[in-house]
Design a protein around this motif. Structure first.
Motif, PDB file in Angstrom:
ATOM      1  N   ILE A  24       0.849  -1.195   0.000  1.00 12.60           N
ATOM      2  CA  ILE A  24       0.000   0.000   0.000  1.00 12.60           C
ATOM      3  C   ILE A  24       0.885   1.247   0.000  1.00 12.60           C
ATOM      4  N   GLY A  25       1.933   1.230   0.799  1.00  9.21           N
ATOM      5  CA  GLY A  25       2.844   2.371   0.848  1.00  9.21           C
ATOM      6  C   GLY A  25       3.527   2.622  -0.483  1.00  9.21           C
ATOM      7  N   ARG A  26       4.006   1.564  -1.115  1.00  7.74           N
ATOM      8  CA  ARG A  26       4.663   1.715  -2.420  1.00  7.74           C
ATOM      9  C   ARG A  26       3.678   2.230  -3.475  1.00  7.74           C
ATOM     10  N   THR A  27       2.463   1.721  -3.441  1.00  8.01           N
ATOM     11  CA  THR A  27       1.449   2.144  -4.404  1.00  8.01           C
ATOM     12  C   THR A  27       1.097   3.609  -4.186  1.00  8.01           C
ATOM     13  N   THR A  28       0.972   4.021  -2.941  1.00  2.00           N
ATOM     14  CA  THR A  28       0.669   5.415  -2.634  1.00  2.00           C
ATOM     15  C   THR A  28       1.787   6.331  -3.115  1.00  2.00           C
ATOM     16  N   GLU A  29       3.031   5.909  -2.939  1.00  5.39           N
ATOM     17  CA  GLU A  29       4.163   6.696  -3.434  1.00  5.39           C
ATOM     18  C   GLU A  29       4.112   6.838  -4.952  1.00  5.39           C
ATOM     19  N   GLN A  30       3.768   5.767  -5.640  1.00  6.26           N
ATOM     20  CA  GLN A  30       3.652   5.825  -7.100  1.00  6.26           C
ATOM     21  C   GLN A  30       2.554   6.792  -7.513  1.00  6.26           C
ATOM     22  N   ILE A  31       1.419   6.716  -6.828  1.00  7.07           N
ATOM     23  CA  ILE A  31       0.306   7.610  -7.147  1.00  7.07           C
ATOM     24  C   ILE A  31       0.738   9.059  -6.974  1.00  7.07           C
ATOM     25  N   GLU A  32       1.391   9.360  -5.859  1.00 10.06           N
ATOM     26  CA  GLU A  32       1.814  10.732  -5.601  1.00 10.06           C
ATOM     27  C   GLU A  32       2.809  11.210  -6.655  1.00 10.06           C
ATOM     28  N   SER A  33       3.705  10.342  -7.065  1.00  6.76           N
ATOM     29  CA  SER A  33       4.677  10.703  -8.091  1.00  6.76           C
ATOM     30  C   SER A  33       3.982  10.972  -9.421  1.00  6.76           C
ATOM     31  N   TYR A  34       3.080  10.089  -9.813  1.00  2.00           N
ATOM     32  CA  TYR A  34       2.353  10.272 -11.061  1.00  2.00           C
ATOM     33  C   TYR A  34       1.479  11.518 -11.018  1.00  2.00           C
ATOM     34  N   GLU A  35       0.858  11.782  -9.868  1.00  2.53           N
ATOM     35  CA  GLU A  35       0.023  12.982  -9.746  1.00  2.53           C
ATOM     36  C   GLU A  35       0.863  14.250  -9.869  1.00  2.53           C
ATOM     37  N   ALA A  36       2.076  14.228  -9.329  1.00  5.08           N
ATOM     38  CA  ALA A  36       2.970  15.384  -9.467  1.00  5.08           C
ATOM     39  C   ALA A  36       3.332  15.582 -10.937  1.00  5.08           C
ATOM     40  N   ASP A  37       3.676  14.485 -11.625  1.00  2.39           N
ATOM     41  CA  ASP A  37       3.979  14.572 -13.058  1.00  2.39           C
ATOM     42  C   ASP A  37       2.774  15.080 -13.841  1.00  2.39           C
ATOM     43  N   HIS A  38       1.613  14.580 -13.493  1.00  2.85           N
ATOM     44  CA  HIS A  38       0.378  14.980 -14.179  1.00  2.85           C
ATOM     45  C   HIS A  38       0.114  16.470 -13.967  1.00  2.85           C
ATOM     46  N   TYR A  39       0.350  16.941 -12.758  1.00  4.13           N
ATOM     47  CA  TYR A  39       0.139  18.364 -12.466  1.00  4.13           C
ATOM     48  C   TYR A  39       1.081  19.230 -13.304  1.00  4.13           C
ATOM     49  N   VAL A  40       2.351  18.841 -13.336  1.00  7.24           N
ATOM     50  CA  VAL A  40       3.329  19.610 -14.111  1.00  7.24           C
ATOM     51  C   VAL A  40       2.929  19.638 -15.583  1.00  7.24           C
ATOM     52  N   GLU A  41       2.516  18.508 -16.104  1.00  4.74           N
ATOM     53  CA  GLU A  41       2.112  18.451 -17.506  1.00  4.74           C
ATOM     54  C   GLU A  41       0.860  19.274 -17.758  1.00  4.74           C
ATOM     55  N   SER A  42      -0.089  19.247 -16.814  1.00  7.78           N
ATOM     56  CA  SER A  42      -1.319  20.023 -17.015  1.00  7.78           C
ATOM     57  C   SER A  42      -1.029  21.521 -16.976  1.00  7.78           C
ATOM     58  N   VAL A  43      -0.074  21.951 -16.150  1.00  6.48           N
ATOM     59  CA  VAL A  43       0.321  23.356 -16.113  1.00  6.48           C
ATOM     60  C   VAL A  43       0.948  23.753 -17.449  1.00  6.48           C
ATOM     61  N   GLN A  44       1.653  22.820 -18.063  1.00  8.52           N
ATOM     62  CA  GLN A  44       2.275  23.070 -19.360  1.00  8.52           C
ATOM     63  C   GLN A  44       1.295  22.915 -20.519  1.00  8.52           C
ATOM     64  N   GLY A  45       0.066  22.551 -20.213  1.00  9.80           N
ATOM     65  CA  GLY A  45      -0.949  22.394 -21.247  1.00  9.80           C
ATOM     66  C   GLY A  45      -0.929  21.039 -21.925  1.00  9.80           C
ATOM     67  N   ILE A  46      -0.252  20.080 -21.312  1.00 12.21           N
ATOM     68  CA  ILE A  46      -0.168  18.733 -21.883  1.00 12.21           C
ATOM     69  C   ILE A  46      -1.258  17.865 -21.254  1.00 12.21           C
ATOM     70  N   ASN A  47      -2.026  17.190 -22.090  1.00 12.82           N
ATOM     71  CA  ASN A  47      -3.064  16.299 -21.604  1.00 12.82           C
ATOM     72  C   ASN A  47      -2.607  14.862 -21.831  1.00 12.82           C
ATOM     73  N   ASN A  48      -2.028  14.267 -20.817  1.00 11.06           N
ATOM     74  CA  ASN A  48      -1.474  12.913 -20.927  1.00 11.06           C
ATOM     75  C   ASN A  48      -2.499  11.918 -20.379  1.00 11.06           C
ATOM     76  N   GLU A  49      -3.286  11.347 -21.285  1.00 13.24           N
ATOM     77  CA  GLU A  49      -4.343  10.409 -20.882  1.00 13.24           C
ATOM     78  C   GLU A  49      -3.777   9.129 -20.277  1.00 13.24           C
ATOM     79  N   SER A  50      -2.636   8.670 -20.781  1.00 15.68           N
ATOM     80  CA  SER A  50      -2.082   7.429 -20.243  1.00 15.68           C
ATOM     81  C   SER A  50      -1.635   7.614 -18.793  1.00 15.68           C
ATOM     82  N   LEU A  51      -1.119   8.779 -18.458  1.00 13.35           N
ATOM     83  CA  LEU A  51      -0.729   9.056 -17.083  1.00 13.35           C
ATOM     84  C   LEU A  51      -1.956   9.093 -16.182  1.00 13.35           C
ATOM     85  N   HIS A  52      -3.012   9.723 -16.648  1.00 12.50           N
ATOM     86  CA  HIS A  52      -4.267   9.768 -15.882  1.00 12.50           C
ATOM     87  C   HIS A  52      -4.817   8.348 -15.689  1.00 12.50           C
TER      88      HIS A  52
END
Length: 85
Positions: A24-52
């Protein structure tokens, strides 16, 4: 020296509970990492459906793990109750 079956059952139940908690801890860390990447991409105007999609898949996996953790907790509790009865 004979190993008490109740002690072995408790040890196995605790091992499973800990393993699930670690996953559960490892999965939560992955989610947080992906969400950070997703946020950065969304700020840049990138819509990464596979990341979502991966974020949602991991959240569902974590939900399943939480159910498994509750079951493992019950097994631990029952093992201790059996040992002390």
């Amino acid at each position: 020296m004979a190993i008490n079956k109740d002690v072995t059952a408790i040890e196995n139940a605790l091992d499973e509970f800990v393993r699930i908690g670690e996953e559960i801890g490892r999965t939560t860390e992955q989610i947080e990492s992906y969400e950070a990447d997703h946020y950065v991409e969304s700020v840049q105007g990138i819509n990464n459906e596979s990341l979502h999609y991966n974020i949602e898949r991991l959240k569902h996996h974590r939900d399943d793990l939480m159910i498994d953790k509750a079951r493992a907790e019950t097994v631990v509790r029952e093992a201790f109750e059996h040992y002390y009865s």
